[in-house]
Design a protein around this motif. Structure first.
Motif, mmCIF file in Angstrom:
data_model
loop_
_atom_site.group_PDB
_atom_site.id
_atom_site.type_symbol
_atom_site.label_atom_id
_atom_site.label_comp_id
_atom_site.label_asym_id
_atom_site.label_seq_id
_atom_site.Cartn_x
_atom_site.Cartn_y
_atom_site.Cartn_z
ATOM 1 N N GLY A 277 2.660 7.030 1.600
ATOM 2 C CA GLY A 277 3.400 5.791 1.811
ATOM 3 C C GLY A 277 3.744 5.570 3.261
ATOM 4 O O GLY A 277 3.569 4.467 3.804
ATOM 5 N N LEU A 278 4.225 6.616 3.939
ATOM 6 C CA LEU A 278 4.595 6.496 5.345
ATOM 7 C C LEU A 278 3.367 6.230 6.208
ATOM 8 O O LEU A 278 3.410 5.387 7.115
ATOM 9 C CB LEU A 278 5.305 7.772 5.799
ATOM 10 N N ALA A 279 2.279 6.938 5.931
ATOM 11 C CA ALA A 279 1.053 6.718 6.695
ATOM 12 C C ALA A 279 0.513 5.304 6.475
ATOM 13 O O ALA A 279 0.026 4.664 7.414
ATOM 14 C CB ALA A 279 0.002 7.746 6.299
ATOM 15 N N SER A 280 0.616 4.799 5.259
ATOM 16 C CA SER A 280 0.144 3.442 4.971
ATOM 17 C C SER A 280 0.975 2.405 5.719
ATOM 18 O O SER A 280 0.437 1.432 6.243
ATOM 19 C CB SER A 280 0.194 3.178 3.469
ATOM 20 N N ALA A 281 2.281 2.611 5.791
ATOM 21 C CA ALA A 281 3.136 1.669 6.517
ATOM 22 C C ALA A 281 2.784 1.649 8.001
ATOM 23 O O ALA A 281 2.685 0.576 8.615
ATOM 24 C CB ALA A 281 4.601 2.047 6.322
ATOM 25 N N ALA A 282 2.574 2.832 8.589
ATOM 26 C CA ALA A 282 2.181 2.883 10.002
ATOM 27 C C ALA A 282 0.818 2.232 10.209
ATOM 28 O O ALA A 282 0.595 1.518 11.194
ATOM 29 C CB ALA A 282 2.157 4.335 10.485
ATOM 30 N N GLY A 283 -0.115 2.455 9.269
ATOM 31 C CA GLY A 283 -1.430 1.833 9.382
ATOM 32 C C GLY A 283 -1.368 0.320 9.292
ATOM 33 O O GLY A 283 -2.093 -0.382 10.007
ATOM 34 N N VAL A 284 -0.515 -0.189 8.420
ATOM 35 C CA VAL A 284 -0.372 -1.644 8.300
ATOM 36 C C VAL A 284 0.162 -2.232 9.601
ATOM 37 O O VAL A 284 -0.292 -3.301 10.048
ATOM 38 C CB VAL A 284 0.555 -1.992 7.121
ATOM 39 N N LEU A 285 1.096 -1.552 10.247
ATOM 40 C CA LEU A 285 1.621 -2.047 11.520
ATOM 41 C C LEU A 285 0.541 -2.058 12.598
ATOM 42 O O LEU A 285 0.481 -2.988 13.415
ATOM 43 C CB LEU A 285 2.800 -1.176 11.965
#
Length: 312
Positions: A277-285
Motif C-alpha cells: 500500500g505504501l509503495a503504491s501510494a508513492a508510485g502514484v505520486l
C-alpha cells in the motif's frame, strides 16, 4: 394521316440507399486502431488503476489476510514521513541538477557542432554515443571503470600527477550519481538544441553580421530567444525521465548515503519492506508528477509545431 410515335425517355432507377453517416465513416477509420487501444489499456491503465486501489489499503504482502482499508493514510505517510520526505527532496535535487547541467553542456556542444569543421560527423557520433548506452551499463561503467578507488580511471589519473586517492562514491555519493546521469543525458539535450540552432533564419543572422553585430550579440539577442522553446522542451523531457530514474541510484549507491530518490523508495518499500500500500501510494505520486511535467512538455511541442507550420 400519318401516325406519329412519341418516344418516351428511359427512366434510370433512383437508388434509395443512403450514404454512410459521418459517424460510421469515423468508426470505420478508427476500427484498425482498436486492438492497439485495447492492448494499451490492458497493459498500462488497468495496472495503474489497481495500483491506485492498493494505495488506499494497509497491505503487507507478508500478512495478506491483515489488509484493511485506510483511505489516504498512505499518502499522508509518504508526505510526512522523514525518510520519504527526504527521498522526495533528493528526487527534486537530482532532477534539477542533472537537467540544468545537461542543458548548459548540451548548449555548448550544440554551438560547437553547429560550426563547420573537419571531422564534424565523427565528433557528432562520438558525442551521441553515451545516450545510446543501456542505463544500467552506463551506471556500471561509472561505478567500476571511473569511481573504483583501487583501479578506477579517476584515481589512476590522480595517482599519475601525485594527487589524493578519494573514494568517490563514499565521499560524494549524490554527486557521483549526478555525474553519471549528466554524462548520459547531455547528448540528448545537445540533439534538441542542435535542431533548434539549425532551424534559425540564416538571412536574419547574415543581416545582423552585416550590421556589425558581434558573435555574443547574435547569440544573446537572436540565438538564445530562438532556442527558448527548445530549452523548455529539453528541460521538460529530461525531467520526465530523470524523475523516474532508478538504474543509476540502484547500481552506484544502492540507495545508500542519502541518495535514495522516490523511485528507489518505491522499490524498497515494495520488495524489501513488502509494504504494498505504501509503495503504491508513492508510485502514484511519481506518476502524477510525471503527468504534470508531460502536460507542459506536450504544450511546448505543440507550440513548436505551430511555429514551424507558420514559417512554412
Amino acid at each position: 394521316m400519318t401516325a406519329t410515335t412519341m418516344a418516351t425517355p428511359a427512366t434510370t432507377p433512383v437508388s434509395t440507399a443512403r450514404p454512410p453517416s459521418n459517424r460510421l465513416r469515423a468508426w470505420a477509420t478508427r476500427a484498425p486502431l482498436l486492438p492497439a487501444l485495447v492492448f494499451m489499456i490492458v497493459v498500462t491503465q488497468l495496472p495503474f488503476v489497481a495500483t491506485v486501489v492498493i494505495s488506499f489499503f494497509d497491505w503487507n504482502s507478508l500478512y495478506p489476510k491483515a489488509r484493511r482499508f485506510t483511505g489516504v493514510d498512505n499518502y499522508q505517510e509518504v508526505l510526512t514521513d522523514a525518510d520519504l520526505r527526504h527521498s522526495v527532496w533528493t528526487t527534486i535535487l537530482l532532477t534539477v541538477t542533472v537537467v540544468l547541467v545537461s542543458l548548459v553542456l548540451g548548449l555548448l556542444l550544440a554551438l560547437l557542432l553547429d560550426r563547420r569543421f573537419k571531422g564534424r560527423g565523427v565528433v557528432r557520433t562520438l558525442l551521441i554515443a553515451p545516450f545510446l548506452v543501456v542505463p544500467v551499463a552506463a551506471a556500471l561503467l561509472w561505478k567500476h571503470v571511473l569511481y573504483n578507488p583501487e583501479y578506477g580511471l579517476l584515481n589512476g589519473l590522480l595517482h599519475y600527477v601525485g594527487g589524493p586517492q578519494p573514494d568517490w562514491i563514499s565521499n560524494t555519493p549524490l554527486l557521483a550519481v549526478e555525474a553519471s546521469l549528466v554524462w548520459q543525458w547531455t547528448p540528448f539535450m545537445m540533439l534538441i538544441l542542435l535542431a533548434g540552432l539549425q532551424s534559425r533564419d540564416q538571412q536574419q543572422m547574415e543581416a545582423a553580421r552585416v550590421d556589425g553585430a558581434s558573435d555574443w550579440q547574435i547569440f544573446r539577442y537572436l540565438t538564445l530567444p530562438h532556442l527558448r522553446r527548445y530549452l523548455e522542451l529539453g528541460a521538460l523531457l529530461g525531467s520526465i525521465y530523470i524523475v523516474q530514474n532508478f538504474d543509476a541510484v540502484f547500481t552506484i549507491t544502492s540507495g545508500g548515503l542519502g541518495t535514495a530518490n522516490l523511485p528507489y523508495t518505491v522499490y524498497q518499500s515494495f520488495y524489501q519492506a513488502h509494504e504494498n500500500g505504501l509503495a503504491s501510494a508513492a508510485g502514484v505520486l511519481v506518476v502524477i508528477g510525471s503527468i504534470i511535467i508531460a502536460t507542459f512538455a506536450l504544450r511546448v511541442v505543440s507550440s513548436l509545431f505551430r511555429e514551424e507550420a507558420g514559417r512554412a
